[in-house]
Design a protein around this motif. Structure first.
Motif, PDB file in Angstrom:
ATOM      1  N   ASN A   1       0.825  -1.208   0.000  1.00  0.00           N
ATOM      2  CA  ASN A   1       0.000   0.000   0.000  1.00  0.00           C
ATOM      3  C   ASN A   1       0.857   1.255   0.000  1.00  0.00           C
ATOM      4  O   ASN A   1       0.508   2.267  -0.614  1.00  0.00           O
ATOM      5  CB  ASN A   1      -0.913   0.021   1.231  1.00  0.00           C
ATOM      6  CG  ASN A   1      -2.045  -0.964   1.128  1.00  0.00           C
ATOM      7  OD1 ASN A   1      -2.262  -1.560   0.078  1.00  0.00           O
ATOM      8  ND2 ASN A   1      -2.758  -1.164   2.217  1.00  0.00           N
ATOM      9  N   GLN A   2       1.978   1.190   0.711  1.00  0.00           N
ATOM     10  CA  GLN A   2       2.844   2.368   0.755  1.00  0.00           C
ATOM     11  C   GLN A   2       3.467   2.636  -0.612  1.00  0.00           C
ATOM     12  O   GLN A   2       3.695   3.788  -0.976  1.00  0.00           O
ATOM     13  CB  GLN A   2       3.920   2.173   1.835  1.00  0.00           C
ATOM     14  CG  GLN A   2       3.313   2.203   3.245  1.00  0.00           C
ATOM     15  CD  GLN A   2       4.277   1.768   4.326  1.00  0.00           C
ATOM     16  OE1 GLN A   2       5.164   0.950   4.090  1.00  0.00           O
ATOM     17  NE2 GLN A   2       4.111   2.302   5.524  1.00  0.00           N
TER      18      GLN A   2
ATOM     19  N   LYS B   1       1.902   2.334  -3.292  1.00  0.00           N
ATOM     20  CA  LYS B   1       0.869   3.072  -4.016  1.00  0.00           C
ATOM     21  C   LYS B   1       0.744   4.514  -3.520  1.00  0.00           C
ATOM     22  O   LYS B   1       0.452   5.423  -4.303  1.00  0.00           O
ATOM     23  CB  LYS B   1      -0.480   2.355  -3.879  1.00  0.00           C
ATOM     24  CG  LYS B   1      -1.536   2.968  -4.794  1.00  0.00           C
ATOM     25  CD  LYS B   1      -2.890   2.334  -4.640  1.00  0.00           C
ATOM     26  CE  LYS B   1      -3.950   3.279  -5.198  1.00  0.00           C
ATOM     27  NZ  LYS B   1      -5.310   2.807  -4.948  1.00  0.00           N
ATOM     28  N   THR B   2       0.972   4.729  -2.237  1.00  0.00           N
ATOM     29  CA  THR B   2       0.841   6.078  -1.687  1.00  0.00           C
ATOM     30  C   THR B   2       1.692   7.064  -2.485  1.00  0.00           C
ATOM     31  O   THR B   2       1.254   8.167  -2.821  1.00  0.00           O
ATOM     32  CB  THR B   2       1.276   6.090  -0.208  1.00  0.00           C
ATOM     33  OG1 THR B   2       0.458   5.167   0.507  1.00  0.00           O
ATOM     34  CG2 THR B   2       1.117   7.469   0.400  1.00  0.00           C
TER      35      THR B   2
ATOM     36  N   GLN C   1       0.597   7.167  -6.490  1.00  0.00           N
ATOM     37  CA  GLN C   1      -0.783   7.506  -6.843  1.00  0.00           C
ATOM     38  C   GLN C   1      -0.843   8.773  -7.686  1.00  0.00           C
ATOM     39  O   GLN C   1      -0.152   9.752  -7.429  1.00  0.00           O
ATOM     40  CB  GLN C   1      -1.600   7.714  -5.566  1.00  0.00           C
ATOM     41  CG  GLN C   1      -3.073   7.884  -5.851  1.00  0.00           C
ATOM     42  CD  GLN C   1      -3.819   8.393  -4.622  1.00  0.00           C
ATOM     43  OE1 GLN C   1      -3.334   8.344  -3.513  1.00  0.00           O
ATOM     44  NE2 GLN C   1      -5.014   8.893  -4.861  1.00  0.00           N
TER      45      GLN C   1
ATOM     46  N   GLY D   1      -1.930  14.053  -6.392  1.00  0.00           N
ATOM     47  CA  GLY D   1      -1.130  13.132  -5.591  1.00  0.00           C
ATOM     48  C   GLY D   1      -1.710  12.885  -4.209  1.00  0.00           C
ATOM     49  O   GLY D   1      -2.737  13.442  -3.835  1.00  0.00           O
ATOM     50  N   SER D   2      -1.000  12.053  -3.458  1.00  0.00           N
ATOM     51  CA  SER D   2      -1.501  11.664  -2.132  1.00  0.00           C
ATOM     52  C   SER D   2      -1.585  12.835  -1.156  1.00  0.00           C
ATOM     53  O   SER D   2      -2.328  12.775  -0.190  1.00  0.00           O
ATOM     54  CB  SER D   2      -0.598  10.581  -1.541  1.00  0.00           C
ATOM     55  OG  SER D   2      -0.799   9.370  -2.217  1.00  0.00           O
ATOM     56  N   ALA D   3      -0.809  13.876  -1.391  1.00  0.00           N
ATOM     57  CA  ALA D   3      -0.849  15.040  -0.493  1.00  0.00           C
ATOM     58  C   ALA D   3      -1.604  16.211  -1.119  1.00  0.00           C
ATOM     59  O   ALA D   3      -1.415  17.360  -0.723  1.00  0.00           O
ATOM     60  CB  ALA D   3       0.574  15.471  -0.135  1.00  0.00           C
ATOM     61  N   SER D   4      -2.484  15.919  -2.078  1.00  0.00           N
ATOM     62  CA  SER D   4      -3.206  16.991  -2.775  1.00  0.00           C
ATOM     63  C   SER D   4      -3.930  17.909  -1.805  1.00  0.00           C
ATOM     64  O   SER D   4      -4.001  19.116  -2.011  1.00  0.00           O
ATOM     65  CB  SER D   4      -4.207  16.389  -3.754  1.00  0.00           C
ATOM     66  OG  SER D   4      -5.119  15.555  -3.052  1.00  0.00           O
TER      67      SER D   4
END
Lengths: 356, 417
Positions: free
Chosen positions: A183-184, A186-187, A190, A265-268
């Motif tokens: 999963n990480q 993918k983080t 992504q 992205g993951s931090a959007s």
């Protein structure tokens, strides 16, 4: 659950062995049926990307490459390979990763040596990450190496390794190196609803690679890449001190932060966007208040306080190893001192009047 | 303590009454159709993470009873999975030894239900869900034991960039930002939950259509916050209803790290509406919030985001029950209150009506309360604040009626109520 996983893995193993007629007939090239199988192969060797068990000699059709600026991963040495199935080509992109065809694999081995000033001496592998372009998109698979460096086994939950190194700068470190779980993977990879490669963008590839020739030109010559323009973009090399500090710092943030810190992205949700194409000062962090940083904000008001690196949250988080404070959240447990120094220098060079 | 026990029993009863047909109670081991409970033997963190990775849509992952020490964050990226513990005081995932990842549990899939377990002492956020539509947080506890501490994680439960968010019967204690925080989301219910000893109890930020009801927000620095901030992908929060809550004694010191927006929340505030539109505060019990029960305020910092409106507007405060409070205003309001006799009334607005580069606007605040309920407009006019132009007034605004948003309906909540 666990039993099923083992059963599935065993079946894949059986099927793979059957297809090849056993160890003796190990094919010289990657096995597309294994690459595109629904379940990940139990070991890295099953894919046939390499001629040897140690994954050092790429099979025919597997090409070593590198990046102008690597992402910092706790000082790990990296060995990157790309496999594009025979007869298929990646479509060139000026800004995003190359649009690779189904069956493509990006293989990246993370290694250490006791003394990184002499990386060839006593080098050993810790993990290999395999990113595969399946029929329905990219999927990431972590493999962890045994201590002897002879077998890399699928490790969906990742793991940790204690690593002792002397860094290229001569510092002695003991690193609790973390192999990311599936999963990480993918983080970081992504992009909206999709999973995409990070490294193989034109600007990162556009230089002479391990073979001593321009990688983009080489990929085109090999029939792997289509649509290469005359003048592809090129990232400023972050260690080339002849280049402007702002360009080098932005290039550093692009490769280390921009995959999460972008609109897709993951931090959007942070509104802090650090990919090299971002032009809005506030989205890059200049005069930007933290959003959901919590104690990650330290005692500072702005992500970047122009002229004041010590009052900039970006520097504070890059220089921390505390979970909940440290950025990036994944992929490092020690501080990239060179990276911190570069970003500090850039922020120090800014005019305080740039605050909105 | 008695109060807590009564509440816990009350919540359990509520859960039984309120939940849909499939989640009427926490199922026991013998419930047919459910998979076995994960083994508590060996490296439980690895066992659980592997189960989360290998789950298929529709699966339920059952957590055993016990306290489990985890050293890195967990993550779930499979749609339609339920993670079910043995109870929020029975299955406890303890992250006090955490060395990796930014939160305790990260969910990035749709249609996920998290139920009946506790997350304790994470270094960053407790449970974060990002882009997780139709997520349900139910019967969960997220806490940081001990005294309020700047070193505690920021958010307890933290859904962001999601549609259809349900949070119910959740207890969050000790978050150094907001206990229950919903950000950049649409269609939200937060109900029957307890938020205490956080900086902000419950916060709805840059979000639209939220119903916040039946909660207890007590002993935070600020009870319930409805905020909108500039420079985020989603701006323009609106349409939130805050009703039937107990918003009591939110007098804990503000222990947020200074850079965060909530660090500006004066300890002792019940509800704060900042730069948001169409917010209705009604039928709540306000008691003993030492700064003010309700604070309506503009965003006071410079900004460049052209999409952003920093004013609170179309705000309705009506039919609440008020007890005590306002006797010892904190933070930025200490000096203001001293100039006005030392105390503040139940409802305070900064009176900002314009920001640099914009025309003055009609903010439209409706106060429909008994005449005895105090109101103060500080008459700031515009930020940055100029003490020379302050024009405080206790006259209630003559607001125009604001149509109340309809009740929020969530697909995963069909059949409830």
């Amino acid at each position: 659950m666990k039993q099923f996983a083992c059963l599935a893995a065993a079946l894949v193993l059986l099927a793979a062995c059957g297809a090849r007629g056993g160890e003796a007939a190990r094919s010289p090239g990657p096995d597309l049926s294994v690459v595109l199988a629904e379940t990940p192969a139990p070991t890295l060797a099953d894919y046939g990307f390499f001629k040897d068990a140690a994954a050092e000699k790429p099979a025919d059709g597997v090409v070593a490459y590198d990046l102008i600026n690597p992402l910092f991963s706790d000082h790990a040495l990296k060995h990157r390979f790309v496999f594009v199935p025979q007869g298929r080509t990646a479509a060139y992109s000026d800004t995003a990763a190359m649009d690779f065809p189904v069956g493509t694999a990006l293989i990246k081995t993370f290694a250490f040596a006791p003394d990184l000033r002499t990386p060839e001496v006593g080098q050993y592998k810790v993990e290999t990450r395999v990113l595969i372009r399946k029929e329905d998109g990219w999927a990431a698979f972590p493999y962890a190496w045994n201590a002897a460096g002879t077998v890399a086994t699928y490790a969906p939950t990742g793991g940790t390794r204690k690593v002792s190194v002397t860094t290229a700068a001569g510092a002695s470190l003991v690193i609790d190196y973390a192999i990311p779980n599936k999963n990480q993977c993918k983080t970081c990879h992504q992009d909206g609803e999709a999973v995409l490669p990070i490294g193989p963008k034109a600007r990162n590839l556009n230089h002479d690679g391990p073979a001593g020739v321009n990688q983009l030109v080489d990929w085109r010559a090999r029939g792997m890449l289509d649509g290469l323009p005359g003048h592809p973009p090129v990232a400023p090399a972050i260690h080339d001190v002849r280049l402007p500090v702002a360009d080098r710092a932005r290039a550093y943030l692009d490769i280390n932060c921009g995959h999460c810190h972008k609109a897709t992205g993951s931090a959007s949700n942070s509104g802090l966007w650090l990919d090299s194409g971002e032009t809005s000062p506030v989205h890059i962090g200049v005069g930007k208040h933290p959003t959901a940083a919590g104690r990650g904000a330290g005692d500072s008001l702005y992500v970047i306080a122009p002229g004041a690196p010590d009052q900039s949250i970006m520097v504070y988080r890059m220089a921390s190893t505390e979970p909940g404070v440290a950025m990036p959240e994944l992929g490092r447990t020690v501080v990239d001192e060179d990276g911190v120094a570069l970003v500090r220098e850039w922020i120090a060079s800014m005019d305080a009047a740039e605050l909105p | 303590m008695k109060f807590q026990v009564r509440l816990a029993v009350g919540c359990a009863a509520l859960a039984l009454a309120a939940c849909g047909p499939k989640d009427a109670a926490i199922p026991g081991d013998a419930t047919p159709g459910l998979p076995g409970v994960l083994s508590a033997e060996g490296d439980f963190g690895s066992t659980l993470q592997l189960a989360l990775i290998e789950a298929k849509p529709g699966d339920t992952i059952r957590l055993p009873e016990g306290i489990f020490m985890l050293d890195t964050g967990l993550s779930l990226d499979v749609d339609g999975v339920t993670v079910l513990g043995a109870g929020q005081d029975k299955t406890i995932l303890d992250f006090s030894g955490q060395t990796g990842a930014g939160e305790g549990l990260l969910v990035t899939a749709d249609d996920v239900t998290l139920m009946a377990f506790a997350i304790r002492d994470t270094r960053g956020d407790g449970i974060k869900s990002k882009g997780s539509d139709r997520i349900t947080y139910r019967d969960l506890t997220v806490d940081w034991p001990g005294e309020p501490d700047e070193e505690n994680g920021a958010y307890g439960v933290y859904p962001v960039e999601s549609e259809d968010v349900l949070i119910e019967n959740v207890t969050v204690r000790g978050a150094s930002d907001a206990g229950i925080y919903v950000g950049q989301s649409h269609n939200i219910i937060v109900r029957n939950s307890i938020a205490e000893y956080n900086v902000a109890g419950i916060e709805i930020e840059n979000s639209t259509n939220a119903d916040v009801y039946g909660n207890v927000a007590r002993d935070n620095a600020g009870g319930i916050l409805v905020f909108d901030l500039p420079d985020l992908p989603m701006v323009g929060g609106h349409s939130t209803r805050i009703f039937n809550n107990q918003i009591v004694h939110n007098n804990t010191r503000n222990f947020a790290p200074v850079g965060n927006i909530v660090a500006g929340v004066p300890s002792g505030t019940g509800v704060i509406v900042l730069a948001n539109r169409n917010v209705h505060v009604f039928d709540n019990d306000f008691a003993d919030n030492r700064t003010a029960h309700v604070l309506l305020t503009a965003y006071g910092e410079p900004f460049t985001d052209a999409r952003y409106n920093p004013l609170p507007r179309d705000i309705v405060v009506r039919n609440n029950r008020w007890t005590g409070g306002g006797e010892d205003p904190q933070g930025d309001l200490t000096a203001v209150a001293q100039a006005l006799g030392g105390t503040l009334p139940a409802i305070v607005t900064d009176g900002v009506t314009k920001w640099p580069g914009a025309e003055a606007a009609r903010v439209n605040i409706v106060v429909d309360e008994d005449p005895a309920v105090g109101f103060l407009n500080l008459g700031v006019g515009a930020y940055p604040l100029d003490p020379a132009t302050l024009a405080p007034s206790t006259d209630r605004p003559r607001g125009l009626a604001v149509a109340e948003p309809g009740a929020v309906k969530l697909p995963q909540d069909a059949g409830a109520e």
